[in-house]
Design an enzyme around this catalytic site. Structure first.
Site, PDB file in Angstrom:
ATOM      1  N   ASP A  16     -13.481 -20.031  42.086  1.00  0.00           N
ATOM      2  CA  ASP A  16     -13.136 -18.771  41.435  1.00  0.00           C
ATOM      3  C   ASP A  16     -14.359 -18.360  40.614  1.00  0.00           C
ATOM      4  O   ASP A  16     -15.153 -19.212  40.191  1.00  0.00           O
ATOM      5  CB  ASP A  16     -11.917 -18.986  40.533  1.00  0.00           C
ATOM      6  CG  ASP A  16     -11.679 -17.822  39.609  1.00  0.00           C
ATOM      7  OD1 ASP A  16     -11.426 -16.715  40.115  1.00  0.00           O
ATOM      8  OD2 ASP A  16     -11.767 -18.022  38.378  1.00  0.00           O
ATOM      9  N   ALA A  17     -14.517 -17.070  40.383  1.00  0.00           N
ATOM     10  CA  ALA A  17     -15.703 -16.603  39.668  1.00  0.00           C
ATOM     11  C   ALA A  17     -15.478 -16.481  38.162  1.00  0.00           C
ATOM     12  O   ALA A  17     -16.133 -17.149  37.356  1.00  0.00           O
ATOM     13  CB  ALA A  17     -16.154 -15.256  40.235  1.00  0.00           C
ATOM     14  N   TYR A  18     -14.549 -15.619  37.761  1.00  0.00           N
ATOM     15  CA  TYR A  18     -14.417 -15.237  36.361  1.00  0.00           C
ATOM     16  C   TYR A  18     -13.619 -16.265  35.568  1.00  0.00           C
ATOM     17  O   TYR A  18     -12.444 -16.505  35.833  1.00  0.00           O
ATOM     18  CB  TYR A  18     -13.784 -13.850  36.261  1.00  0.00           C
ATOM     19  CG  TYR A  18     -14.652 -12.799  36.915  1.00  0.00           C
ATOM     20  CD1 TYR A  18     -15.856 -12.418  36.331  1.00  0.00           C
ATOM     21  CD2 TYR A  18     -14.299 -12.215  38.129  1.00  0.00           C
ATOM     22  CE1 TYR A  18     -16.675 -11.473  36.933  1.00  0.00           C
ATOM     23  CE2 TYR A  18     -15.119 -11.274  38.737  1.00  0.00           C
ATOM     24  CZ  TYR A  18     -16.308 -10.906  38.132  1.00  0.00           C
ATOM     25  OH  TYR A  18     -17.123  -9.987  38.732  1.00  0.00           O
ATOM     26  N   ARG A  47      -9.152  -9.554  28.759  1.00  0.00           N
ATOM     27  CA  ARG A  47      -8.909 -10.451  29.888  1.00  0.00           C
ATOM     28  C   ARG A  47      -7.437 -10.445  30.297  1.00  0.00           C
ATOM     29  O   ARG A  47      -7.103 -10.390  31.492  1.00  0.00           O
ATOM     30  CB  ARG A  47      -9.359 -11.864  29.519  1.00  0.00           C
ATOM     31  CG  ARG A  47      -9.088 -12.927  30.582  1.00  0.00           C
ATOM     32  CD  ARG A  47      -9.821 -12.635  31.859  1.00  0.00           C
ATOM     33  NE  ARG A  47      -9.748 -13.764  32.788  1.00  0.00           N
ATOM     34  CZ  ARG A  47     -10.077 -13.706  34.069  1.00  0.00           C
ATOM     35  NH1 ARG A  47     -10.501 -12.564  34.591  1.00  0.00           N
ATOM     36  NH2 ARG A  47      -9.989 -14.768  34.837  1.00  0.00           N
ATOM     37  N   SER A 123     -12.902 -14.585  44.947  1.00  0.00           N
ATOM     38  CA  SER A 123     -12.635 -13.889  43.691  1.00  0.00           C
ATOM     39  C   SER A 123     -11.911 -12.574  43.904  1.00  0.00           C
ATOM     40  O   SER A 123     -12.000 -11.950  44.962  1.00  0.00           O
ATOM     41  CB  SER A 123     -13.959 -13.626  42.972  1.00  0.00           C
ATOM     42  OG  SER A 123     -13.791 -12.852  41.807  1.00  0.00           O
ATOM     43  N   ASN A 124     -11.236 -12.154  42.828  1.00  0.00           N
ATOM     44  CA  ASN A 124     -10.656 -10.811  42.779  1.00  0.00           C
ATOM     45  C   ASN A 124     -11.733  -9.738  42.609  1.00  0.00           C
ATOM     46  O   ASN A 124     -11.477  -8.557  42.828  1.00  0.00           O
ATOM     47  CB  ASN A 124      -9.687 -10.702  41.598  1.00  0.00           C
ATOM     48  CG  ASN A 124      -8.343 -11.363  41.871  1.00  0.00           C
ATOM     49  OD1 ASN A 124      -7.945 -11.532  43.013  1.00  0.00           O
ATOM     50  ND2 ASN A 124      -7.655 -11.742  40.800  1.00  0.00           N
TER      51      ASN A 124
END
Length: 232
Positions: A16-18, A47, A123-124
């Site tokens: 996942d990125a964030y 967030r 990721s989203n």
């Protein structure tokens, strides 16, 4: 040496990125002095609303990309915290496009990549956002592939999001190690069948009891020793 019984050596590590590779609070931190004492509360709410908007739009069967939802979540926060100067909107968005990665990320990715496994992001985020973040953090040469839910127009935890990776790599779900700092994301990935590592950076309590991660680490550094043990 063979892996312990029941432990397989992943053929790909997907991140996942964030919150996992990139520090989602870095944008506000850069402007905290100008924002005042509510900066951390502002960042936390940004967030929360960003994620809330992904789930709500997906449940409605609609889609607005992650960049747009990030902007809308920021606008909500600026309305919620009227003492924060609205002139900071564009600087905050610019900073979000170039978030700092966590300090251990480059070294961990380099160590894993050196073993020959695939390294990817799921990721989203939009492809543009993710490419900008990867480049800004200097991770370009360490990431083999970037998978964005934008192509599906539905957000994680939809099974189709995780299937982007199994389809592209022609791998069974358990042969893919998925890393996320978001416990809800780990639950979704575990339900899909991935081998899951929860990167519990904040020491958050356990939840989603029926969808347990395979391992829990306080940072990505735990992956290096884990991979060495599994591969021998």
């Amino acid at each position: 040496m063979t892996p312990p019984e029941g432990v397989t050596s992943p053929e790909a590590y997907v991140f996942d990125a964030y919150g996992t590779l990139f520090d989602v609070h870095a944008a506000v931190r850069r402007h905290a002095g100008a924002m005042g004492p509510e900066a951390q509360a502002f960042s936390d709410l940004w967030r929360v609303k960003q994620l809330e908007y992904t789930w709500v739009t997906s449940l409605m069967g609609q889609y607005r990309d992650f960049s747009a939802l990030t902007d809308e979540a920021l606008d909500f926060c600026l309305a919620r915290f009227p003492q924060v100067d609205k002139a900071l909107r564009d600087p905050l968005l610019d900073a979000y496009r170039q978030l700092d990665c966590y300090r251990e990320v480059p070294g961990v990715l380099a160590s894993l990549k050196a073993t020959g496994v695939k390294i990817a992001i799921l990721s989203n985020g939009t492809p543009k956002m993710l490419n900008e973040a990867v480049e800004a953090a200097g991770l370009d040469g360490l990431i083999d592939d970037i998978f964005s839910v934008d192509v599906l127009q539905i957000y994680k935890t939809a099974p189709a999001a995780y299937a982007l990776v199994t389809t592209a790599y022609d791998l069974a779900a358990p042969d893919i190690a998925f890393q996320s700092s978001n416990r809800w994301d780990i639950a979704g990935a575990k339900a899909f069948g991935f081998t899951c590592h929860w990167i519990n950076r904040s020491g958050a309590p356990e939840e989603y009891a029926s969808l347990q991660p395979d391992r829990v680490f306080s940072s990505l550094e735990g992956l290096v020793g884990s991979h060495a043990a599994e591969t021998g």
